[in-house]
Design an enzyme around this catalytic site. Structure first.
Site, short mmCIF file in Angstrom:
data_model
loop_
_atom_site.label_atom_id
_atom_site.label_comp_id
_atom_site.label_asym_id
_atom_site.label_seq_id
_atom_site.Cartn_x
_atom_site.Cartn_y
_atom_site.Cartn_z
N ASN A 162 -0.21 -1.30 -12.56
CA ASN A 162 -0.63 -2.58 -13.13
C ASN A 162 -2.05 -2.43 -13.71
O ASN A 162 -3.00 -2.25 -12.97
CB ASN A 162 -0.60 -3.64 -12.01
CG ASN A 162 -0.99 -5.02 -12.50
OD1 ASN A 162 -1.49 -5.19 -13.61
ND2 ASN A 162 -0.76 -6.01 -11.65
N CYS B 242 -4.69 -10.93 -15.64
CA CYS B 242 -3.59 -10.11 -16.21
C CYS B 242 -2.95 -10.77 -17.42
O CYS B 242 -2.25 -10.12 -18.18
CB CYS B 242 -2.52 -9.85 -15.15
SG CYS B 242 -3.12 -8.93 -13.74
N HIS C 39 4.58 -8.15 -18.58
CA HIS C 39 3.45 -7.59 -17.85
C HIS C 39 3.97 -6.55 -16.86
O HIS C 39 4.94 -6.80 -16.13
CB HIS C 39 2.71 -8.72 -17.12
CG HIS C 39 1.63 -8.25 -16.21
ND1 HIS C 39 0.70 -7.31 -16.59
CD2 HIS C 39 1.34 -8.57 -14.92
CE1 HIS C 39 -0.13 -7.09 -15.59
NE2 HIS C 39 0.24 -7.84 -14.56
O1 UT7 Z 1 -0.83 -8.57 -12.01
C1 UT7 Z 1 -0.86 -9.73 -11.27
C2 UT7 Z 1 0.38 -9.96 -10.62
N1 UT7 Z 1 0.59 -9.11 -9.49
C3 UT7 Z 1 1.80 -8.99 -9.06
O2 UT7 Z 1 2.66 -9.54 -9.69
C4 UT7 Z 1 2.09 -8.28 -7.77
C5 UT7 Z 1 3.11 -9.08 -7.03
N2 UT7 Z 1 3.51 -8.57 -5.72
C6 UT7 Z 1 4.17 -7.41 -5.55
O3 UT7 Z 1 4.35 -6.64 -6.46
C7 UT7 Z 1 4.74 -7.13 -4.19
O4 UT7 Z 1 4.67 -8.29 -3.41
C8 UT7 Z 1 4.05 -5.97 -3.41
C9 UT7 Z 1 4.40 -4.65 -4.08
C10 UT7 Z 1 2.55 -6.17 -3.42
C11 UT7 Z 1 4.54 -5.92 -1.98
O5 UT7 Z 1 5.95 -5.80 -1.95
P1 UT7 Z 1 6.80 -6.70 -0.96
O6 UT7 Z 1 8.19 -6.29 -1.06
O7 UT7 Z 1 6.46 -8.13 -1.32
O8 UT7 Z 1 6.25 -6.28 0.43
P2 UT7 Z 1 5.58 -7.18 1.55
O9 UT7 Z 1 4.30 -7.76 1.11
O10 UT7 Z 1 6.63 -8.12 1.99
O11 UT7 Z 1 5.25 -6.13 2.68
C12 UT7 Z 1 6.27 -5.48 3.35
C13 UT7 Z 1 5.70 -4.49 4.37
C14 UT7 Z 1 4.54 -5.02 5.21
O12 UT7 Z 1 4.71 -4.58 6.50
P3 UT7 Z 1 5.21 -5.57 7.66
O13 UT7 Z 1 4.16 -6.66 7.72
O14 UT7 Z 1 6.54 -6.08 7.18
O15 UT7 Z 1 5.28 -4.70 8.86
C15 UT7 Z 1 3.33 -4.32 4.61
O16 UT7 Z 1 2.31 -4.10 5.54
O17 UT7 Z 1 5.22 -3.32 3.70
C16 UT7 Z 1 3.91 -3.00 4.19
N3 UT7 Z 1 3.16 -2.36 3.13
C17 UT7 Z 1 3.20 -1.04 2.91
N4 UT7 Z 1 3.83 -0.02 3.54
C18 UT7 Z 1 3.65 1.21 3.04
C19 UT7 Z 1 2.39 -2.96 2.22
N5 UT7 Z 1 1.88 -2.02 1.38
C20 UT7 Z 1 2.38 -0.83 1.80
C21 UT7 Z 1 2.22 0.49 1.34
N6 UT7 Z 1 2.88 1.48 2.00
N7 UT7 Z 1 1.45 0.80 0.29
#
Ligand code: UT7
Length: 345
Positions: free
Chosen positions: A302, A132, A272
């Protein structure tokens, strides 16, 4: 005024008549595929909701390339638009650099395929792999080729077909990414509008946070590797998020410090486009007013190496950047890699 040092201590290039060069950004263009994939569409594919995707990422929709559309097709279209805006023809290009993690194939490079597609017969061509962060890495590489007198007109492209490496059954990742391409043309011009500095960084010890394990020399494609879903992108979202905010914030301060400039002097900051919350957190760290921080992640998701290039094109065409404005571009991605570039437009 101090006297020039004796000839023996001068730069040998200067002794042999090379004049100092300036590198300008003389054109910009972008292309995104026609097909729109909305959050409502994703609700029908995996267990997710528009509410979750919007509140956690800010993404409402993303573009998805057609099955017969490869990364080089997206890149070629963005390149032709950038050339048009520069008033140049493919034959004027003498170097093509493409930043991508989704090449049409492992080799040859996407840059070579673009060279053939746009008919840039005089151009050398190669790809840059910085995920990225690739666009700023490639921009800096392109500028160095101009400054070192080896090339005069360089096409720098960020292009991705991420939909080809997404596991469409994994809700953790499939909602985040989109396809697209953006390009700029760099040229040696006497009145420079271009890169003032670029700070690049990497931390390979965190490679496993964001990677595609299969398909390279370590895990070549086998029926087992395919069955184990090793040919899809994998990400530890939470850790990647934290690292992105810290790295982009630090790179921004380093780049501005090198130029003796402040956030207040920037007309626009283009980070980004990975996640609205990351963009807002970086903006807060830099104490930048929200209206100075560009955002289009809601419409494209992204797009990795294409993200900042697409945003730059939109900002220019939308009249948010005027000639002479100072810009700060920020990138972060797999590697880990990151970078910041200060540009006088
Ligand atoms: O380009 C390279 C760089 N990439 C990035 O910078 C991406 C960086 N990361 C992020 O943008 C975020 O971490 C995410 C958007 C990927 C995730 O957001 P988060 O607030 O960090 O969520 P999380 O990983 O803490 O997950 C929270 C919950 C989980 O459930 P449990 O384990 O708490 O029960 C996931 O399973 O949300 C769940 N979850 C979803 N629920 C509904 C994960 N994806 C989804 C989804 N729909 N699509």
């Amino acid at each position: 005024m101090s006297e020039l040092p004796p000839a023996a201590f001068q730069n040998p290039r200067a002794r042999h008549g090379f004049r100092a060069r300036t590198c300008s950004i003389v054109g910009v263009g972008a292309y995104v595929p026609e097909r729109v994939l909305s959050n409502a569409d994703l609700e029908r594919m995996v267990e997710t909701t528009d509410e979750w995707i919007t509140s956690r990422t800010g993404i409402k929709e993303r573009r998805i390339a057609a099955p017969d559309e490869a990364t080089s097709d997206l890149a070629a279209k963005a390149a032709l638009r950038a050339l048009e805006s520069a008033g140049l023809k493919p034959d004027d290009i003498d170097l093509i650099i493409v930043a991508t993690i989704t090449p049409d194939m492992l080799f040859p490079s996407v840059a070579c395929l673009v060279q053939a597609k746009i008919g840039a017969k005089r151009a050398a061509a190669f790809d840059v792999g910085a995920a990225c962060s690739g666009f700023i890495y490639a921009l800096e590489v392109g500028q160095q080729f101009i400054m070192s007198h080896t090339h005069d007109t360089v096409l720098v492209i960020g292009a991705e077909k991420l939909s080809s490496i997404i596991d469409w059954s994994d809700r953790n990742t499939c909602v985040l990414f989109g396809d697209g391409a953006g390009a700029v043309v760099l040229q040696n011009r006497p009145r420079a509008h271009g890169l003032l500095t670029a700070c690049l960084g990497a931390d390979g010890s965190k490679a496993s946070l964001l990677c595609m394990p299969g398909g390279g020399s370590k895990i070549p494609a086998t029926p087992d590797s395919v069955a184990s879903r090793l040919h899809f992108l994998r990400m530890d979202g939470r850790e990647t998020f934290k690292n992105a905010v810290i790295a982009m914030g630090q790179a921004a301060h380093e780049a501005l410090g090198r130029c003796g400039l402040t956030v207040g002097q920037m007309a626009l900051i283009i980070p980004h486009q990975a996640n609205r919350r990351i963009i807002e957190a970086v903006g807060e760290r830099l104490e930048a007013p929200p209206e100075k921080v560009f955002m289009n992640v809601d419409r494209f998701g992204n797009t990795s190496a294409a993200s900042v290039a697409i945003a730059l094109d939109e900002a220019v065409r939308g009249g948010r950047i005027q000639r002479g404005d100072l810009l700060l571009l920020l990138v972060f991605g797999a590697g880990l890699t990151w970078g910041a570039a200060v540009i006088e437009w």
